[in-house]
Scaffold this motif. Structure first.
Motif, PDB file in Angstrom:
ATOM      1  N   TYR A  45     -91.755  33.838  76.348  1.00  0.00           N
ATOM      2  CA  TYR A  45     -92.814  32.816  76.712  1.00  0.00           C
ATOM      3  C   TYR A  45     -93.322  33.218  78.135  1.00  0.00           C
ATOM      4  O   TYR A  45     -92.467  33.727  78.993  1.00  0.00           O
ATOM      5  CB  TYR A  45     -92.505  31.313  76.537  1.00  0.00           C
ATOM      6  CG  TYR A  45     -93.535  30.283  76.598  1.00  0.00           C
ATOM      7  CD1 TYR A  45     -94.088  29.842  75.346  1.00  0.00           C
ATOM      8  CD2 TYR A  45     -94.199  29.723  77.894  1.00  0.00           C
ATOM      9  CE1 TYR A  45     -94.999  29.041  75.318  1.00  0.00           C
ATOM     10  CE2 TYR A  45     -95.209  29.082  77.755  1.00  0.00           C
ATOM     11  CZ  TYR A  45     -95.648  28.520  76.552  1.00  0.00           C
ATOM     12  OH  TYR A  45     -96.628  27.496  76.354  1.00  0.00           O
ATOM     13  N   GLU A 255    -101.016  34.682  70.652  1.00  0.00           N
ATOM     14  CA  GLU A 255    -101.404  33.241  70.749  1.00  0.00           C
ATOM     15  C   GLU A 255    -102.581  33.201  69.760  1.00  0.00           C
ATOM     16  O   GLU A 255    -102.814  34.245  68.927  1.00  0.00           O
ATOM     17  CB  GLU A 255    -101.912  33.182  72.315  1.00  0.00           C
ATOM     18  CG  GLU A 255    -103.292  33.501  72.335  1.00  0.00           C
ATOM     19  CD  GLU A 255    -103.245  35.053  72.647  1.00  0.00           C
ATOM     20  OE1 GLU A 255    -103.980  36.007  72.129  1.00  0.00           O
ATOM     21  OE2 GLU A 255    -102.347  35.510  73.572  1.00  0.00           O
ATOM     22  N   PRO A 266    -103.220  27.324  71.258  1.00  0.00           N
ATOM     23  CA  PRO A 266    -101.942  27.208  70.468  1.00  0.00           C
ATOM     24  C   PRO A 266    -101.907  27.752  69.215  1.00  0.00           C
ATOM     25  O   PRO A 266    -103.184  27.498  68.375  1.00  0.00           O
ATOM     26  CB  PRO A 266    -101.712  25.479  70.908  1.00  0.00           C
ATOM     27  CG  PRO A 266    -102.791  25.237  72.148  1.00  0.00           C
ATOM     28  CD  PRO A 266    -103.879  26.077  71.819  1.00  0.00           C
ATOM     29  N   VAL A 292     -95.484  34.544  74.091  1.00  0.00           N
ATOM     30  CA  VAL A 292     -96.521  33.795  74.081  1.00  0.00           C
ATOM     31  C   VAL A 292     -97.390  33.407  75.344  1.00  0.00           C
ATOM     32  O   VAL A 292     -96.687  33.409  76.341  1.00  0.00           O
ATOM     33  CB  VAL A 292     -95.916  32.349  73.626  1.00  0.00           C
ATOM     34  CG1 VAL A 292     -97.092  31.200  73.250  1.00  0.00           C
ATOM     35  CG2 VAL A 292     -95.070  32.474  72.377  1.00  0.00           C
ATOM     36  N   SER A 308     -94.097  26.470  70.051  1.00  0.00           N
ATOM     37  CA  SER A 308     -94.360  27.819  69.693  1.00  0.00           C
ATOM     38  C   SER A 308     -93.295  28.629  69.073  1.00  0.00           C
ATOM     39  O   SER A 308     -93.537  29.236  68.137  1.00  0.00           O
ATOM     40  CB  SER A 308     -94.811  28.524  70.908  1.00  0.00           C
ATOM     41  OG  SER A 308     -96.027  28.007  71.492  1.00  0.00           O
TER      42      SER A 308
END
Length: 333
Positions: A45, A255, A266, A292, A308
């Protein structure tokens, strides 16, 4: 500058030859045990989506959530690349990453890290040679940081072509400006991974290959593929983009996104069908992080980080069954 052996095309610089990409350092590669084998894809992330958290807190959050690593954007609120004590700060972050078991890639997309009034300025394409040199120096610093962190790549992008600059001049500036960072990357054994960015000079996969050929296909130059950008503007579907990009992949961002609209969304809010994309990515043998990328959702970063990873794991292809030392798959309960 730290010296590291030059990794293979898709090999993590700190990955031992007998250790899988998600394997704990103390675990034997063929150690028997219940449950599936480690997943071939490693998810991270981006800290540019966690800018409301202190870096230490952001890293702890990602480790607690089960991420494999972090996309670390060098910026004033986290690891400031212009700080006088950068080397000491980097050592502390390296120790923290190691303690948490997190891999890392270094990203250089901070909006105002070099100029408080120009977003992403100055760029590698600026008319002023001194300004171009400031961006090039940031990339060299990023390579040094990446080497000291054991990162698998350094991400960068070209920038927007300045008004009044013709395309030939812009490509020449880009190639010349990247030279110091590519030299540093070759020495450190950390690839420089250029990202095609909508609206930039280098916007597509075809543009990446233009740069690659212009530079003579240096080993230190790789590709950052943003899956959302593929949906936004590439002629091929995202899964086909992954297959086409496979030989040059050094970093992946992910994404959701809609066709023709450069807005990082998202998962589930856009148009991308993720299982074929992740299946294609696993098939390339890519072993870096898939990070992400939600830079405009930092206000709710912990929420989106928590949601996620389960989405990606559901969408990813199933890992192969774990085998014990005698060969056949172990029983599952």
């Amino acid at each position: 500058m730290s010296q590291h052996p030059n990794p293979g095309p898709n090999q993590h610089p700190n990955q031992h030859s007998n250790q899988g990409p998600n394997q704990h350092p103390n675990q034997h590669p063929n150690e028997p045990g219940d449950g599936p084998a480690p997943h071939p894809l490693r998810f991270g992330y981006g800290t540019n989506g966690l800018t409301d958290l202190r870096l230490d807190d952001a890293l702890a959050l990602l480790a607690d959530l089960g991420y494999d690593g972090v996309g670390l954007t060098l910026d004033h609120m986290h690891l400031d690349p212009l700080a006088d004590d950068l080397a000491a700060r980097t050592r502390r972050v390296a120790r923290r990453l190691d303690a948490l078991g997190l891999g890392v890639t270094v990203e250089t997309g901070a909006r105002y890290v070099l100029d408080p009034r120009r977003k992403h300025g100055p760029s590698l394409l600026d008319p002023d040679p001194a300004d171009r040199a400031r961006r090039a120096d940031l990339l060299v610093r990023a390579v040094d940081v990446a080497a000291d962190l054991g990162a698998h790549a350094v991400h960068c992008f070209s920038g927007i072509t300045p008004a009044g600059t013709d395309e030939e001049t812009a490509w020449k500036r880009l190639a010349e400006s990247l030279a110091p960072a590519l030299d540093a990357a070759a020495t450190a054994g950390v690839p420089l991974a250029v990202e095609p960015e909508p609206g930039h000079l280098l916007a597509t996969l075809a543009d990446f290959h233009t740069l690659r050929r212009t530079l003579g296909d240096p080993d230190a130059l790789g590709l950052t593929l943003d899956i959302g950008h593929c949906q936004c503007l590439e002629p091929l579907p995202p899964a086909d983009c992954v297959r086409a990009a496979g030989p040059w992949l050094r970093h992946v961002q992910i994404e959701d996104m809609r066709r023709g609209v450069h807005e990082h969304l998202p998962f589930g809010d856009g148009e991308i069908d993720f299982p074929p994309v992740l299946e294609a990515l696993a098939a390339t043998g890519y072993q870096g992080l898939t990070v992400v990328e939600l830079p405009r959702h930092s206000h709710a970063g912990p929420h989106f980080a928590a949601h996620s990873l389960p989405f990606l794991r559901r969408a990813a292809p199933a890992p192969p069954p774990r085998t014990n030392r005698s060969g056949p798959p172990s029983a599952t309960h």
